[in-house]
Write a protein that holds these residues in place. Structure first.
Motif, PDB file in Angstrom:
ATOM      1  N   GLY A  14     -16.544-109.357  36.765  1.00 32.51           N
ATOM      2  CA  GLY A  14     -15.862-110.631  36.683  1.00 32.51           C
ATOM      3  C   GLY A  14     -15.053-110.795  35.412  1.00 32.51           C
ATOM      4  N   SER A  69     -11.680-110.118  48.184  1.00 32.89           N
ATOM      5  CA  SER A  69     -11.659-111.220  47.230  1.00 32.89           C
ATOM      6  C   SER A  69     -11.833-110.655  45.827  1.00 32.89           C
ATOM      7  N   GLY A  70     -11.639-111.495  44.817  1.00 26.77           N
ATOM      8  CA  GLY A  70     -11.855-111.044  43.454  1.00 26.77           C
ATOM      9  C   GLY A  70     -13.274-110.544  43.239  1.00 26.77           C
ATOM     10  N   GLU A  71     -14.249-111.236  43.810  1.00 27.06           N
ATOM     11  CA  GLU A  71     -15.646-110.823  43.664  1.00 27.06           C
ATOM     12  C   GLU A  71     -15.895-109.498  44.368  1.00 27.06           C
ATOM     13  N   ARG A  73     -13.694-107.186  44.942  1.00 25.37           N
ATOM     14  CA  ARG A  73     -13.000-106.166  44.168  1.00 25.37           C
ATOM     15  C   ARG A  73     -13.906-105.660  43.037  1.00 25.37           C
ATOM     16  N   GLU A  74     -14.581-106.593  42.342  1.00 35.38           N
ATOM     17  CA  GLU A  74     -15.496-106.214  41.282  1.00 35.38           C
ATOM     18  C   GLU A  74     -16.714-105.468  41.840  1.00 35.38           C
ATOM     19  N   THR A 140      -1.729-104.944  49.137  1.00 31.99           N
ATOM     20  CA  THR A 140      -1.624-105.931  48.061  1.00 31.99           C
ATOM     21  C   THR A 140      -0.154-106.223  47.775  1.00 31.99           C
ATOM     22  N   ASP A 144       1.181-109.956  43.434  1.00 34.61           N
ATOM     23  CA  ASP A 144      -0.189-110.037  42.924  1.00 34.61           C
ATOM     24  C   ASP A 144      -0.379-108.950  41.863  1.00 34.61           C
ATOM     25  N   THR A 147      -4.118-107.833  40.756  1.00 39.23           N
ATOM     26  CA  THR A 147      -4.827-106.950  41.681  1.00 39.23           C
ATOM     27  C   THR A 147      -4.196-105.570  41.713  1.00 39.23           C
ATOM     28  N   PHE A 150      -5.251-103.716  38.668  1.00 36.93           N
ATOM     29  CA  PHE A 150      -6.656-103.327  38.819  1.00 36.93           C
ATOM     30  C   PHE A 150      -6.771-102.080  39.691  1.00 36.93           C
TER      31      PHE A 150
END
Length: 260
Positions: A14, A69-71, A73-74, A140, A144, A147, A150
């Motif tokens: 996060g 989602s961001g979560e 992805r982590e 993606t 963005d 992302t 990342f």
């Protein structure tokens, strides 16, 4: 000891250091679609420290072709890094302690075991790169940038891990793939804040790649120095403090590399 790169993702979730693991979810599985079910299973596997299972669940989640989602992805990054880290450590141990043994039988057995672990490591890397190159990055949008940075950073990292164990016939192509991915990530990251954790982690890992794989220490020093200067010029002490660990790693590497 090698240069400092980003820590295992179990310690970096996060966008913050030493973030706690996600608690095991309590949602009833009967109300879940495939995406939620696989995310839930990945979280349960993480809580149980079953990182190979966690990685397989997140790979399957990516295969649903729905954006993460961001979560999530982590979770994917943590799963892959933790599945890999033990194997990387094992190979270092085998090389340092057993493959150089005066006992020929021990050295031969260690070499054979290293080959097994190396094959597992390469398989994980190739699965990560396939997910990134075939699904995540194409899915993606250009807008963005966080992302995309990342994902391209991950692509650079996992090609770098492959480069660490590649023979001479494959080293050049894998190193070039890593350089291309890191270059794309650096370009996308220009739109991010200088102390954005993804941008800073990217700069840290790219500089380590330049030094350890390409043997281009001067470029590594340039990247690390420019990153530190940009961070210090951001003018927000709280943001700088949030990235203290990455800043320290950059400074440690510069000292190790003999930067003036």
């Amino acid at each position: 000891f090698g240069s400092s790169a980003c820590p295992p993702s179990s310690q970096y979730r996060g966008g913050s250091w030493n973030a706690p693991k996600t608690a095991a979810p309590k949602t009833s599985s009967g109300n879940m679609d495939d995406q939620d079910r696989l995310k839930c299973l990945a979280e349960v596997a993480e809580a149980a420290e079953r990182y190979d299972d966690m990685f397989e669940y997140m790979t399957e989640r990516i295969g649903t072709n729905k954006p993460l989602s961001g979560e999530e992805r982590e979770l994917f990054a943590a799963a892959a890094k933790n599945a890999l880290s033990g194997r990387r450590s094992c190979l270092r141990t085998m090389k340092a302690e057993f493959e150089v043994s005066d006992d020929a039988s021990t050295a031969a057995l260690a070499s054979g075991y290293s080959s097994k672990v190396m094959a597992e490591l390469q398989d994980i890397c190739r699965k990560v790169l396939s997910s990134l190159g075939n699904i995540l990055i194409p899915g993606t949008p250009e807008s963005d940038v966080l992302t995309r940075t990342f994902y391209y950073k991950m692509m650079g990292d996992y090609n770098r891990y492959l480069a660490e164990v590649s023979d001479k016939d494959h080293l050049a192509s894998v190193s070039q793939a890593a350089a291309d991915a890191y270059g794309a990530a650096m370009q996308a990251a220009e739109a991010l804040d200088p102390v954005d954790p993804v941008r800073m982690g990217l700069a840290l890992n790219f500089s380590v790649f330049q030094h350890e794989v390409l043997r281009n220490t001067q470029d590594a020093i340039t990247i690390a120095t420019q990153t530190l200067q940009a961070a210090m010029n951001c003018g927000d002490p709280s943001q700088i403090q949030d990235q203290a660990a990455t800043l320290q790693a950059l400074e440690d590497n510069l000292a190790q590399w003999g930067a003036a």
